[in-house]
Design a protein around this motif. Structure first.
Motif, PDB file in Angstrom:
ATOM      1  N   GLY A 218       0.783  -1.230   0.000  1.00 21.54           N
ATOM      2  CA  GLY A 218       0.000   0.000   0.000  1.00 21.54           C
ATOM      3  C   GLY A 218       0.812   1.276   0.000  1.00 21.54           C
ATOM      4  N   ARG A 219       2.148   1.141  -0.097  1.00 20.75           N
ATOM      5  CA  ARG A 219       2.964   2.350  -0.097  1.00 20.75           C
ATOM      6  C   ARG A 219       3.819   2.436  -1.352  1.00 20.75           C
ATOM      7  NH1 ARG A 219       5.280   3.006   5.952  1.00 20.75           N
ATOM      8  NH2 ARG A 219       6.852   1.562   5.146  1.00 20.75           N
ATOM      9  N   LEU A 220       4.120   3.669  -1.728  1.00 25.68           N
ATOM     10  CA  LEU A 220       4.995   3.882  -2.875  1.00 25.68           C
ATOM     11  C   LEU A 220       6.404   3.444  -2.493  1.00 25.68           C
ATOM     12  CD1 LEU A 220       5.373   5.045  -5.734  1.00 25.68           C
ATOM     13  CD2 LEU A 220       5.884   7.234  -4.656  1.00 25.68           C
ATOM     14  N   SER A 221       6.967   2.524  -3.253  1.00 25.25           N
ATOM     15  CA  SER A 221       8.248   1.923  -2.890  1.00 25.25           C
ATOM     16  C   SER A 221       9.186   1.887  -4.082  1.00 25.25           C
ATOM     17  CB  SER A 221       8.027   0.495  -2.384  1.00 25.25           C
ATOM     18  OG  SER A 221       7.150   0.502  -1.280  1.00 25.25           O
ATOM     19  N   ALA A 222      10.477   1.826  -3.780  1.00 24.46           N
ATOM     20  CA  ALA A 222      11.486   1.765  -4.833  1.00 24.46           C
ATOM     21  C   ALA A 222      12.262   0.460  -4.733  1.00 24.46           C
ATOM     22  CB  ALA A 222      12.448   2.946  -4.707  1.00 24.46           C
ATOM     23  N   LEU A 223      12.806   0.039  -5.861  1.00 23.91           N
ATOM     24  CA  LEU A 223      13.643  -1.160  -5.893  1.00 23.91           C
ATOM     25  C   LEU A 223      15.096  -0.719  -6.013  1.00 23.91           C
ATOM     26  CD1 LEU A 223      11.380  -3.096  -8.344  1.00 23.91           C
ATOM     27  CD2 LEU A 223      12.001  -3.908  -6.074  1.00 23.91           C
ATOM     28  N   LEU A 224      15.921  -1.203  -5.076  1.00 21.70           N
ATOM     29  CA  LEU A 224      17.321  -0.786  -5.040  1.00 21.70           C
ATOM     30  C   LEU A 224      18.237  -2.003  -4.973  1.00 21.70           C
ATOM     31  CD1 LEU A 224      16.983   2.062  -2.365  1.00 21.70           C
ATOM     32  CD2 LEU A 224      16.936   2.307  -4.838  1.00 21.70           C
ATOM     33  N   VAL A 225      19.522  -1.747  -5.162  1.00 22.88           N
ATOM     34  CA  VAL A 225      20.524  -2.793  -4.939  1.00 22.88           C
ATOM     35  C   VAL A 225      21.458  -2.319  -3.824  1.00 22.88           C
ATOM     36  CG1 VAL A 225      20.518  -3.762  -7.257  1.00 22.88           C
ATOM     37  CG2 VAL A 225      21.973  -1.805  -6.749  1.00 22.88           C
ATOM     38  N   GLN A 226      21.931  -3.266  -3.044  1.00 19.10           N
ATOM     39  CA  GLN A 226      22.871  -2.886  -1.990  1.00 19.10           C
ATOM     40  C   GLN A 226      24.288  -3.042  -2.534  1.00 19.10           C
ATOM     41  OE1 GLN A 226      22.568  -4.972   1.790  1.00 19.10           O
ATOM     42  NE2 GLN A 226      23.313  -3.150   2.853  1.00 19.10           N
ATOM     43  N   ARG A 227      25.079  -1.981  -2.458  1.00 20.01           N
ATOM     44  CA  ARG A 227      26.441  -2.017  -2.978  1.00 20.01           C
ATOM     45  C   ARG A 227      27.297  -2.977  -2.150  1.00 20.01           C
ATOM     46  NH1 ARG A 227      28.446   1.334  -6.219  1.00 20.01           N
ATOM     47  NH2 ARG A 227      30.441   1.412  -5.157  1.00 20.01           N
ATOM     48  N   ASP A 228      28.163  -3.736  -2.827  1.00 14.78           N
ATOM     49  CA  ASP A 228      28.995  -4.666  -2.072  1.00 14.78           C
ATOM     50  C   ASP A 228      30.470  -4.305  -2.150  1.00 14.78           C
ATOM     51  OD1 ASP A 228      29.527  -5.295  -4.628  1.00 14.78           O
ATOM     52  OD2 ASP A 228      29.027  -7.419  -4.490  1.00 14.78           O
ATOM     53  N   GLN A 229      30.773  -3.156  -2.781  1.00 15.23           N
ATOM     54  CA  GLN A 229      32.173  -2.758  -2.864  1.00 15.23           C
ATOM     55  C   GLN A 229      32.286  -1.267  -2.598  1.00 15.23           C
ATOM     56  OE1 GLN A 229      34.386  -3.831  -6.278  1.00 15.23           O
ATOM     57  NE2 GLN A 229      33.632  -5.940  -6.340  1.00 15.23           N
ATOM     58  N   PRO A 230      33.457  -0.837  -2.132  1.00 12.85           N
ATOM     59  CA  PRO A 230      33.675   0.600  -1.991  1.00 12.85           C
ATOM     60  C   PRO A 230      33.698   1.248  -3.360  1.00 12.85           C
ATOM     61  CG  PRO A 230      35.436  -0.656  -0.913  1.00 12.85           C
ATOM     62  CD  PRO A 230      34.613  -1.626  -1.711  1.00 12.85           C
ATOM     63  N   PRO A 231      33.436   2.533  -3.517  1.00 15.31           N
ATOM     64  CA  PRO A 231      33.017   3.381  -2.400  1.00 15.31           C
ATOM     65  C   PRO A 231      31.556   3.153  -2.034  1.00 15.31           C
ATOM     66  CG  PRO A 231      32.997   4.625  -4.441  1.00 15.31           C
ATOM     67  CD  PRO A 231      33.487   3.244  -4.780  1.00 15.31           C
ATOM     68  N   GLN A 232      31.232   3.574  -0.837  1.00 11.79           N
ATOM     69  CA  GLN A 232      29.841   3.518  -0.410  1.00 11.79           C
ATOM     70  C   GLN A 232      29.333   2.085  -0.313  1.00 11.79           C
ATOM     71  OE1 GLN A 232      28.048   6.757  -0.318  1.00 11.79           O
ATOM     72  NE2 GLN A 232      28.909   7.925  -2.003  1.00 11.79           N
ATOM     73  N   ALA A 233      30.238   1.147   0.031  1.00 13.59           N
ATOM     74  CA  ALA A 233      29.805  -0.231   0.209  1.00 13.59           C
ATOM     75  C   ALA A 233      28.704  -0.284   1.251  1.00 13.59           C
ATOM     76  CB  ALA A 233      30.986  -1.105   0.633  1.00 13.59           C
ATOM     77  N   GLU A 234      27.794  -1.218   1.057  1.00 15.32           N
ATOM     78  CA  GLU A 234      26.662  -1.434   1.970  1.00 15.32           C
ATOM     79  C   GLU A 234      25.523  -0.445   1.724  1.00 15.32           C
ATOM     80  OE1 GLU A 234      27.440  -3.515   5.433  1.00 15.32           O
ATOM     81  OE2 GLU A 234      28.545  -4.384   3.739  1.00 15.32           O
ATOM     82  N   ARG A 235      25.844   0.688   1.144  1.00 18.05           N
ATOM     83  CA  ARG A 235      24.758   1.642   0.893  1.00 18.05           C
ATOM     84  C   ARG A 235      23.865   1.151  -0.251  1.00 18.05           C
ATOM     85  NH1 ARG A 235      25.001   7.014   2.729  1.00 18.05           N
ATOM     86  NH2 ARG A 235      26.662   7.297   4.250  1.00 18.05           N
ATOM     87  N   TRP A 236      22.669   1.714  -0.279  1.00 23.87           N
ATOM     88  CA  TRP A 236      21.683   1.296  -1.273  1.00 23.87           C
ATOM     89  C   TRP A 236      21.721   2.236  -2.468  1.00 23.87           C
ATOM     90  CZ3 TRP A 236      18.901  -3.201  -0.559  1.00 23.87           C
ATOM     91  CH2 TRP A 236      19.070  -3.797   0.692  1.00 23.87           C
ATOM     92  N   ALA A 237      21.627   1.632  -3.643  1.00 20.43           N
ATOM     93  CA  ALA A 237      21.823   2.413  -4.873  1.00 20.43           C
ATOM     94  C   ALA A 237      20.769   2.071  -5.916  1.00 20.43           C
ATOM     95  CB  ALA A 237      23.211   2.136  -5.450  1.00 20.43           C
ATOM     96  N   LEU A 238      20.579   3.011  -6.829  1.00 21.05           N
ATOM     97  CA  LEU A 238      19.740   2.759  -8.000  1.00 21.05           C
ATOM     98  C   LEU A 238      20.500   1.868  -8.964  1.00 21.05           C
ATOM     99  CD1 LEU A 238      18.715   6.464  -8.646  1.00 21.05           C
ATOM    100  CD2 LEU A 238      17.332   4.714  -7.510  1.00 21.05           C
ATOM    101  N   PRO A 239      19.840   0.896  -9.579  1.00 23.16           N
ATOM    102  CA  PRO A 239      20.516   0.131 -10.630  1.00 23.16           C
ATOM    103  C   PRO A 239      20.787   1.033 -11.831  1.00 23.16           C
ATOM    104  CG  PRO A 239      18.198  -0.490 -10.485  1.00 23.16           C
ATOM    105  CD  PRO A 239      18.473   0.448  -9.341  1.00 23.16           C
ATOM    106  N   GLY A 240      21.912   0.790 -12.481  1.00 24.91           N
ATOM    107  CA  GLY A 240      22.259   1.628 -13.627  1.00 24.91           C
ATOM    108  C   GLY A 240      23.408   1.038 -14.400  1.00 24.91           C
TER     109      GLY A 240
END
Lengths: 235, 235
Positions: free
Chosen positions: B35-57
């Motif tokens: 029931g909520r507007l949601s986004a689909l993301l991937v979790q980065r597994d390498q630096p930089p910003q490892a562990e952070r969530w990102a847009l696929p691209g």
DNA sequence: AAAATAGTGTCTTTCAGACAGTATACA
DNA sequence: TGTATACTGTCTGAAAGACACTATTTT
């Protein structure tokens, strides 16, 4: 190697190993000219598409943002600082420029009358009156002007964007001087929308928004009852 | 040589002589989840910003248009064909990616429930519920998720774009199956706008537009009076 | 019968369009 | 005084919000 690498794995990918498109910024300079929404263009003097009319533009440098590139080009090509500038859309058809792969980020610049004059001094020509359902550029003599590359598509999108947001945003004021009459404001709206508007309703709508400040002064050149000058309050 | 060459003189300029930015397309995949507007993301597994969530691209190939790159990435990253896809905005801050100069053209993809499931099978994670005035990505456990690079800014713009055009465009239907109830349509509007809507007024507005076709059939699973199913007529 | 949601009727408010009227400047 | 435009008052109609009401299904 898969060129469709995810941002999450971007570091695996060596971009220097692949051909990269060039990136440019093109400017859609719009203003009011003889009561009509008009664009400022340059006439190409070399092939391809020599003689055709084009949007001013240039490459994005490696160390400048897109917004900064647009502002720099506005300065270099039109001698302008501080005009209303906003990103419009990005165009990336593979064959949009026959010489090489160029992706362009189009920016919309909205100019006041004296800014139009400054741009003209810098070499840009006010040529296009944006008329009809699909935009056509009309020269001073009333003839349609041939546009270069995909610039007719860009101009059409610029006009449509302006139409879409003139009701709820402040873009109309970007065409007007600091102080303006309600009639001048209505003229801008009508030129952009390409349709006449009801005067009392327009006044009500504008005044009810509470953003217009009556200055108490009046226009001076009029050969009839002079209208009050208003200014736009900060949001 | 002046890098700010005009398009009219582009042929004077040798682009290979200058550093060029890389160009990527990032996808903002949005759908309804619980029931909520949601986004689909991937979790980065390498630096930089490892562990952070990102847009696929991914990178734009030299011989494909921006739209084609977005469609290809949607296929490769989410296993989807034919979802609603539209260009959102281009992001070009110089330091948006610490590894290199990357300009990204963000695309908005609007997914139906079964398309959300397909994307999940392809490895994307439904993580972000877009809540609050400035968008925050909220995980299943209710905690805010850290986003990579400028992806929070991109998500915010995607949400705002959706809000701006849901009233006058057909984007709401991109979240719904072929046949849907008026309640489901209202739920989509409310989720996107983040505000409740008046039921009779909403029905009237939608029906008066003349785009909804009553199918004569009704929903089947309901534990109460079932609602009629509608479909959207071609424009 | 109770519960739950679908769907409708209607009153009120708000706002835009239409149009006529008054006000105030210059010629 | 005439004329041109600024500016206003008011009627009407269209559309949204509020809210109560009826309808229809499952449990």
């Amino acid at each position: 190697m898969d060129i469709s690498q995810d941002a999450a794995f971007l570091s695996d990918y060596d971009p220097a190993a692949y051909d990269r498109p060039s990136v440019t910024v093109d400017l859609v300079l719009l203003g009011m000219h003889r009561g009509r929404l008009s664009a400022l263009l340059v006439q190409r003097d070399q092939p391809p598409q020599a003689e055709r009319w084009a949007l001013p533009g240039g490459f994005v440098a490696i160390d400048e943002s897109l917004d900064a590139a647009a502002a720099r080009l506005l300065r270099d090509k039109a001698g302008l600082d501080g005009a209303h500038l906003e990103q419009l859309y990005s165009f990336g058809a593979v064959d949009r420029d026959p010489r090489m792969r160029v992706i362009t980020i189009a920016y919309l610049a909205l100019l006041r009358e004296e800014q139009m004059a400054s741009a003209a001094r810098a070499g840009l020509v006010t040529v296009a009156a944006l008329e009809g359902e699909t935009v056509a550029a009309i020269g001073e003599d009333g003839a349609a002007l041939p546009l270069a590359f995909d610039h007719q598509e860009i101009l059409t999108l610029a006009r449509d964007r302006l139409r879409g947001k003139i009701d709820y945003s402040d873009v109309a004021f970007a065409f007007l001087p600091e102080r303006f009459t309600l009639r001048a404001l209505q003229d801008v709206h009508e030129a952009v929308l390409g349709a006449p508007l009801n005067k009392p309703a327009f006044r009500r709508r504008m005044l009810d928004r509470g953003r217009l400040i009556a200055t108490g002064t009046r226009e001076e050149d009029a050969s009839h009852r002079p209208a009050e000058l208003f200014s736009l309050s900060a949001r």
